[in-house]
Write an enzyme that holds these catalytic residues in place. Structure first.
Site, PDB file in Angstrom:
ATOM      1  N   GLU A 164      -5.780  -1.542  -1.677  1.00 48.78           N
ATOM      2  CA  GLU A 164      -6.827  -0.578  -1.347  1.00 48.78           C
ATOM      3  C   GLU A 164      -8.155  -1.032  -1.950  1.00 48.78           C
ATOM      4  O   GLU A 164      -8.256  -1.181  -3.173  1.00 48.78           O
ATOM      5  CB  GLU A 164      -6.463   0.813  -1.869  1.00 48.78           C
TER       6      GLU A 164
ATOM      7  N   GLY B 158       0.809  -1.208   0.000  1.00 48.93           N
ATOM      8  CA  GLY B 158       0.000   0.000   0.000  1.00 48.93           C
ATOM      9  C   GLY B 158       0.843   1.260   0.000  1.00 48.93           C
ATOM     10  O   GLY B 158       0.553   2.220  -0.730  1.00 48.93           O
TER      11      GLY B 158
END
EC number: 2.7.1.-
Length: 295
Positions: free
Chosen positions: A264, A67
């Site tokens: 995400e 991420g």
């Protein structure tokens, strides 16, 4: 000296990582100016990239999990900068780094700053950019539902454990995909749209993907009748996938599709994916498997 000056954008959880501290010290001893900034909350990585570029840094290092790497890569891609990016993979899965041949040992990863950067593509989903892969269907559910505690205990095997424990919840998604010379419609169990090759802790969904070919690799696992075997195929990566290599692809799903974009989650009923050729300059090892003409 400006050519040997970099900023490390480091995930806050890694601030006390002794291996990282040692690697930073070694790089500084070799003549690099390496400044470190630590993230605390959402949006910090993007803000720190903007500050680094405004200050004239020619190299940025992203230190953290998939991420964090995606956040930094996206910010640099949106800025259309000539500054280069190096990756310091410190997550559980490290999917992009493993496929690219980037070392997981911090000192070796930082040493890639001494290797000339290569222009690579980024993927775009709607108005968001991604470095590695978008996944949909059960693959994205496994990634989204694998707990942080389980990752700490089992590492990348946590994703497999989650998949096996949740196979009874498998539900096919009805979708339509269309791109140049390509059309597919039906129920799918898993979907991968890859700039890189693997996601979800080692699921190799797009085994032939390259990061510098201007294309996205599309992998569709059609929904079969036998659910347990389908999960095995998904995690084992056999030949049941429908595959394509496209500059763009549009997805439509009347009931909406759960998408995981480099870790995400997002949900959309209609979404366009496209490759952004040569959108980022990335330090990769010589002979990286993700380069169509390894440098």
């Amino acid at each position: 000296m400006q050519g040997r000056k970099a900023m490390l954008v480091l995930h806050g959880k890694q601030a006390m990582n002794e291996d990282v501290r040692s690697a930073v010290g070694d790089l500084r001893d070799s003549g690099w100016v390496l400044d470190v900034r630590v993230t605390w909350e959402a949006g910090d990585a993007q803000r720190l990239v903007a500050e680094a570029l405004a200050a004239g840094y020619s190299h940025i290092v992203a230190g953290g999990g998939d991420g964090t790497l995606r956040d930094v890569a996206e910010a640099m891609g949106l800025a259309a900068t000539q500054a280069s990016l190096a990756l310091l993979p410190l997550g559980t899965a490290n999917d992009f780094a493993k496929a690219a041949g980037i070392p997981l040992e911090p000192a070796s990863a930082l040493a890639l700053l001494n290797v000339a950067p290569q222009p690579i593509d980024l993927g775009q989903a709607g108005d968001q950019l991604f470095l590695n892969m978008a996944t949909g269907g059960f693959g994205s559910q496994v990634t989204a539902n694998t707990s942080e505690d389980l990752k700490k205990v089992l590492g990348a095997a946590a994703y497999l454990f989650t998949g096996l424990s949740r196979f009874s919840e498998l539900q096919a998604a009805s979708v339509e995909l269309q791109g140049p010379g390509f059309h597919w419609q039906g129920d799918l169990l898993a979907l991968g749209i890859g700039n890189g090759r693997q996601a979800g802790g080692g699921q190799v969904l797009c085994p032939e993907a390259m990061v510098n070919d201007g294309l996205l690799d599309v992998a569709i696992l059609p929904a079969p009748q036998e659910v347990v075997g389908a999960l095995r195929d998904l995690l084992g990566g056999d030949g049941l996938f429908v595959r394509a290599r496209l500059p763009w692809v549009e997805i439509k799903s009347s009931q909406g599709l759960d998408i995981n974009l480099d870790g995400e989650p997002l949900q959309a009923a209609n979404l366009r994916f496209q490759a952004r050729p040569a959108a980022l300059h990335l330090h990769l090892p010589a002979g990286s498997p993700l380069l169509s003409h390894p440098g």
